[in-house]
Scaffold this active site. Structure first.
Site, short mmCIF file in Angstrom:
data_model
loop_
_atom_site.label_atom_id
_atom_site.label_comp_id
_atom_site.label_asym_id
_atom_site.label_seq_id
_atom_site.Cartn_x
_atom_site.Cartn_y
_atom_site.Cartn_z
N GLY A 28 0.80 -1.21 0.00
CA GLY A 28 0.00 0.00 0.00
C GLY A 28 0.83 1.27 0.00
N ASN A 29 0.14 2.40 -0.02
CA ASN A 29 0.78 3.71 -0.01
C ASN A 29 -0.24 4.74 0.47
OD1 ASN A 29 -0.50 3.96 -2.92
ND2 ASN A 29 1.03 2.32 -3.04
N GLY A 45 8.56 0.47 -0.83
CA GLY A 45 9.15 -0.74 -0.26
C GLY A 45 9.48 -0.72 1.21
N GLU A 74 3.32 3.78 -6.94
CA GLU A 74 1.96 4.14 -7.34
C GLU A 74 1.61 5.60 -7.07
OE1 GLU A 74 -0.20 -0.17 -7.16
OE2 GLU A 74 -0.02 0.90 -5.27
N HIS A 93 -4.25 3.95 0.25
CA HIS A 93 -4.37 2.75 -0.58
C HIS A 93 -3.67 1.61 0.15
CE1 HIS A 93 -3.88 -0.36 -3.49
NE2 HIS A 93 -2.59 -0.13 -3.63
N HIS A 95 -4.10 -3.01 1.23
CA HIS A 95 -4.59 -4.32 0.82
C HIS A 95 -5.26 -5.02 2.00
CE1 HIS A 95 -0.67 -3.84 -1.67
NE2 HIS A 95 -1.65 -3.19 -2.26
N HIS A 155 -6.18 -6.71 -6.29
CA HIS A 155 -5.12 -5.81 -5.83
C HIS A 155 -5.39 -5.26 -4.43
CE1 HIS A 155 -2.38 -2.16 -7.04
NE2 HIS A 155 -2.26 -2.46 -5.76
#
Length: 203
Positions: A28-29, A45, A74, A93, A95, A155
């Site tokens: 995520g971000n 990362g 992203e 964002h 998961h 995703h």
């Protein structure tokens, strides 16, 4: 927003998402707008549970890196949403397990089965699968950029808000709705007139 304050708040939200198991590891971000032309975003990362304020990467809205570090792969769909939505000041964002389970299974998230789903989320579109970081994914997210929340096929999930807390709250609610949907199965939505009433309350 003061940049140091924004860095601290973004690190706090990342830790909260990690502690709540809404995001795991480096997945995520998350980002926050600090003024009309600059945002902070999580680095590429790095485990979100261990991020510090100084780790966040500053970007211009046209994508120039303005501080040390490598931004999330992203970052471009974050910037696209900020450019098209002046009221959006934060994007999350990640998961989450149940959201991602539905996304992998090819099922839409239904958010009209509880009042909170309607109030906090509204309609939740599903974005077709595209490679993370690709221009196709940026364009697909921007196409549904009016939505407060969206699911990305195979995703994860994305929410946006006027504040970091609002974007976080929407992600937490989205994961609850996904979990609820998997528990109760095929139930009826709230009556149409109730959905309309709740939608008006959101404006």
């Amino acid at each position: 927003m003061n940049e140091m304050y924004a860095r601290e708040r973004l690190a706090e939200i990342c830790k909260l998402l990690y502690d709540r198991k809404i995001t795991v590891s480096a997945g995520g971000n998350m980002s926050v707008r600090i003024n009309e032309s600059e945002v902070l975003i999580t680095p590429s990362g790095v485990n979100k549970g261990f991020l510090k304020p100084e780790d966040m990467v500053k970007l211009s809205l046209d994508g120039r890196v303005l501080s040390g570090g490598k931004p999330s792969i992203e970052h471009r769909f974050h910037l696209a949403l900020y450019r098209m939505n002046p009221e959006t000041n934060a994007i999350v964002h990640c998961h989450p397990l149940y959201c991602t389970a539905l996304a992998v299974a090819g099922k839409d998230i239904r958010c009209n089965i509880t009042p909170e789903g309607v109030l906090l989320l509204g309609g939740v579109p599903t974005i077709p699968y595209f490679t993370p970081g690709s221009e196709e994914l940026v364009e697909a997210v921007a196409k549904e950029g009016h939505a407060m929340a969206m699911i990305m096929a195979k995703h994860g999930a994305l929410t946006q808000g006027r504040t970091l807390v609002e974007a976080y709250n929407r992600m937490e609610e989205l994961e609850l709705q996904a979990h609820l949907q998997m528990l109760v199965g095929d139930v009826e939505d709230l009556p149409a007139e109730e959905i309309a009433k709740l939608s008006e309350m959101r404006k």
